[in-house]
Design a protein around this motif. Structure first.
Motif, PDB file in Angstrom:
ATOM      1  N   ASN A   7      74.898 134.428 -40.329  1.00  0.00           N
ATOM      2  CA  ASN A   7      74.877 134.112 -38.904  1.00  0.00           C
ATOM      3  C   ASN A   7      75.844 132.991 -38.560  1.00  0.00           C
ATOM      4  N   LEU A   8      75.826 131.945 -39.355  1.00  0.00           N
ATOM      5  CA  LEU A   8      76.705 130.814 -39.087  1.00  0.00           C
ATOM      6  C   LEU A   8      78.174 131.187 -39.308  1.00  0.00           C
ATOM      7  N   THR A   9      78.443 132.010 -40.311  1.00  0.00           N
ATOM      8  CA  THR A   9      79.816 132.445 -40.559  1.00  0.00           C
ATOM      9  C   THR A   9      80.349 133.288 -39.416  1.00  0.00           C
ATOM     10  N   SER A  10      79.539 134.234 -38.933  1.00  0.00           N
ATOM     11  CA  SER A  10      79.969 135.070 -37.809  1.00  0.00           C
ATOM     12  C   SER A  10      80.131 134.253 -36.534  1.00  0.00           C
ATOM     13  N   GLN A  11      79.259 133.270 -36.344  1.00  0.00           N
ATOM     14  CA  GLN A  11      79.382 132.420 -35.167  1.00  0.00           C
ATOM     15  C   GLN A  11      80.661 131.590 -35.228  1.00  0.00           C
ATOM     16  N   ASN A  12      80.974 131.025 -36.383  1.00  0.00           N
ATOM     17  CA  ASN A  12      82.202 130.242 -36.522  1.00  0.00           C
ATOM     18  C   ASN A  12      83.440 131.120 -36.333  1.00  0.00           C
ATOM     19  N   TRP A  13      83.387 132.352 -36.840  1.00  0.00           N
ATOM     20  CA  TRP A  13      84.521 133.262 -36.656  1.00  0.00           C
ATOM     21  C   TRP A  13      84.710 133.596 -35.179  1.00  0.00           C
ATOM     22  N   PHE A  14      83.604 133.862 -34.474  1.00  0.00           N
ATOM     23  CA  PHE A  14      83.690 134.187 -33.047  1.00  0.00           C
ATOM     24  C   PHE A  14      84.232 133.008 -32.247  1.00  0.00           C
ATOM     25  N   LEU A  15      83.751 131.807 -32.547  1.00  0.00           N
ATOM     26  CA  LEU A  15      84.233 130.626 -31.833  1.00  0.00           C
ATOM     27  C   LEU A  15      85.709 130.361 -32.127  1.00  0.00           C
ATOM     28  N   GLY A  16      86.103 130.536 -33.381  1.00  0.00           N
ATOM     29  CA  GLY A  16      87.503 130.303 -33.728  1.00  0.00           C
ATOM     30  C   GLY A  16      88.440 131.284 -33.051  1.00  0.00           C
ATOM     31  N   GLN A  17      88.071 132.556 -33.044  1.00  0.00           N
ATOM     32  CA  GLN A  17      88.920 133.560 -32.410  1.00  0.00           C
ATOM     33  C   GLN A  17      89.002 133.371 -30.906  1.00  0.00           C
ATOM     34  N   SER A  18      87.843 133.164 -30.260  1.00  0.00           N
ATOM     35  CA  SER A  18      87.840 132.996 -28.802  1.00  0.00           C
ATOM     36  C   SER A  18      88.570 131.734 -28.384  1.00  0.00           C
TER      37      SER A  18
ATOM     38  N   GLU B   9      81.660 137.339 -18.676  1.00  0.00           N
ATOM     39  CA  GLU B   9      81.706 135.962 -19.164  1.00  0.00           C
ATOM     40  C   GLU B   9      83.094 135.624 -19.701  1.00  0.00           C
ATOM     41  N   CYS B  10      83.794 136.631 -20.254  1.00  0.00           N
ATOM     42  CA  CYS B  10      85.174 136.393 -20.688  1.00  0.00           C
ATOM     43  C   CYS B  10      86.084 136.148 -19.496  1.00  0.00           C
ATOM     44  N   VAL B  11      85.882 136.904 -18.417  1.00  0.00           N
ATOM     45  CA  VAL B  11      86.681 136.703 -17.206  1.00  0.00           C
ATOM     46  C   VAL B  11      86.414 135.323 -16.619  1.00  0.00           C
ATOM     47  N   PHE B  12      85.171 134.895 -16.630  1.00  0.00           N
ATOM     48  CA  PHE B  12      84.807 133.577 -16.101  1.00  0.00           C
ATOM     49  C   PHE B  12      85.535 132.473 -16.861  1.00  0.00           C
ATOM     50  N   ILE B  13      85.516 132.535 -18.182  1.00  0.00           N
ATOM     51  CA  ILE B  13      86.163 131.506 -19.001  1.00  0.00           C
ATOM     52  C   ILE B  13      87.680 131.597 -18.907  1.00  0.00           C
ATOM     53  N   LEU B  14      88.227 132.804 -18.873  1.00  0.00           N
ATOM     54  CA  LEU B  14      89.674 132.958 -18.789  1.00  0.00           C
ATOM     55  C   LEU B  14      90.221 132.419 -17.474  1.00  0.00           C
ATOM     56  N   LEU B  15      89.511 132.649 -16.383  1.00  0.00           N
ATOM     57  CA  LEU B  15      89.957 132.106 -15.098  1.00  0.00           C
ATOM     58  C   LEU B  15      89.898 130.578 -15.098  1.00  0.00           C
ATOM     59  N   LEU B  16      88.862 130.024 -15.702  1.00  0.00           N
ATOM     60  CA  LEU B  16      88.805 128.563 -15.816  1.00  0.00           C
ATOM     61  C   LEU B  16      89.949 128.037 -16.672  1.00  0.00           C
ATOM     62  N   SER B  17      90.299 128.769 -17.732  1.00  0.00           N
ATOM     63  CA  SER B  17      91.426 128.330 -18.566  1.00  0.00           C
ATOM     64  C   SER B  17      92.748 128.423 -17.811  1.00  0.00           C
TER      65      SER B  17
END
Length: 227
Positions: free
Chosen positions: A43-54, A212-220
């Motif tokens: 779980n922690l490995t997949s979470q770190n991978w998701f955070l790193g990629q995003s 949620e991706c659109v929300f974050i991308l627009l903020l970026s």
């Protein structure tokens, strides 16, 4: 009938206690926390991978000065992902279907980004109010239009997320009600509506992840303009 359809978007209350706070806080308990082990669990490995990629995808076009927002936007990305997807489960409440919550996130972050741009580089931030090469006669009109569009940004962020989640939940409820009503009257038609309900559930799951991706991308993008 109208009230029964929109009752799912009302904040549930038990003994005069609103349960929206529990709905917001509970998913954070389910997140895996870092451990002192040499090897992380799955779980922690997949979470770190998701955070790193995003994080790499969002902040690659942004200047290093804006990388300080990585933790904040990454946490908001996980929060919105959990809230949107958890609301698809039966007997659950979707806090992000409330306009007040979405407007609170959008307004606060938009205001912080604008203030940051005014403090660090006011000339560059104010330069977005007037496109380069605009005619002199149209300068006052363009400044007014760009100012209005600047203040509409947080409203568009909050309304877009709320409207997409609300529309999807309403379609699922209408289709499920029709399937249940046709099950005893017209079984063959109920099969088609059941298949449609399954496809709508898949579509709503995709919408929950995309919004949620659109929300974050627009903020970026707003952050990129002001950093």
């Amino acid at each position: 009938m109208t009230l029964s359809l929109f009752d799912q978007f009302l904040s549930p209350v038990v003994c005069w206690i609103p349960l929206v706070a529990i709905a917001i806080m509970l998913p954070w308990i389910l997140f895996p926390s870092p451990t002192t082990r040499w090897v992380n669990n799955r779980n922690l490995t997949s979470q770190n991978w998701f955070l790193g990629q995003s994080t790499s995808q969002i902040f690659s076009p942004i200047n290093p000065g804006g990388h300080k927002w990585a933790i904040l936007l990454s946490s908001l990305l996980i929060f919105l992902t959990t809230m949107n997807t958890a609301g698809l489960l039966p007997y659950t409440f979707t806090p992000t279907s409330q306009l007040s919550i979405n407007m609170g996130f959008a307004g606060a972050l938009w205001m912080g980004i604008v203030i940051l741009g005014m403090r660090t580089q006011p000339t560059h931030s104010l330069g977005h109010l007037l496109p380069e090469g605009a005619p002199a006669l149209l300068t006052p009109v363009l400044v007014i239009i760009e100012t209005i569009s600047l203040f509409i940004r947080p409203i568009a962020l909050g309304v877009r997320l709320t409207a997409n989640l609300t529309a999807g939940h309403l379609l699922i409820q209408l289709t499920s009600t029709a399937t249940l009503a046709l099950l005893t009257i017209m079984p063959i038609t109920a099969i088609f509506t059941g298949v449609l309900l399954f496809l709508l559930a898949l579509l709503e799951a995709a919408v929950a992840l995309i919004q949620e991706c659109v929300f974050i991308l627009l903020l970026s993008l707003y952050l990129q303009e002001n950093v």
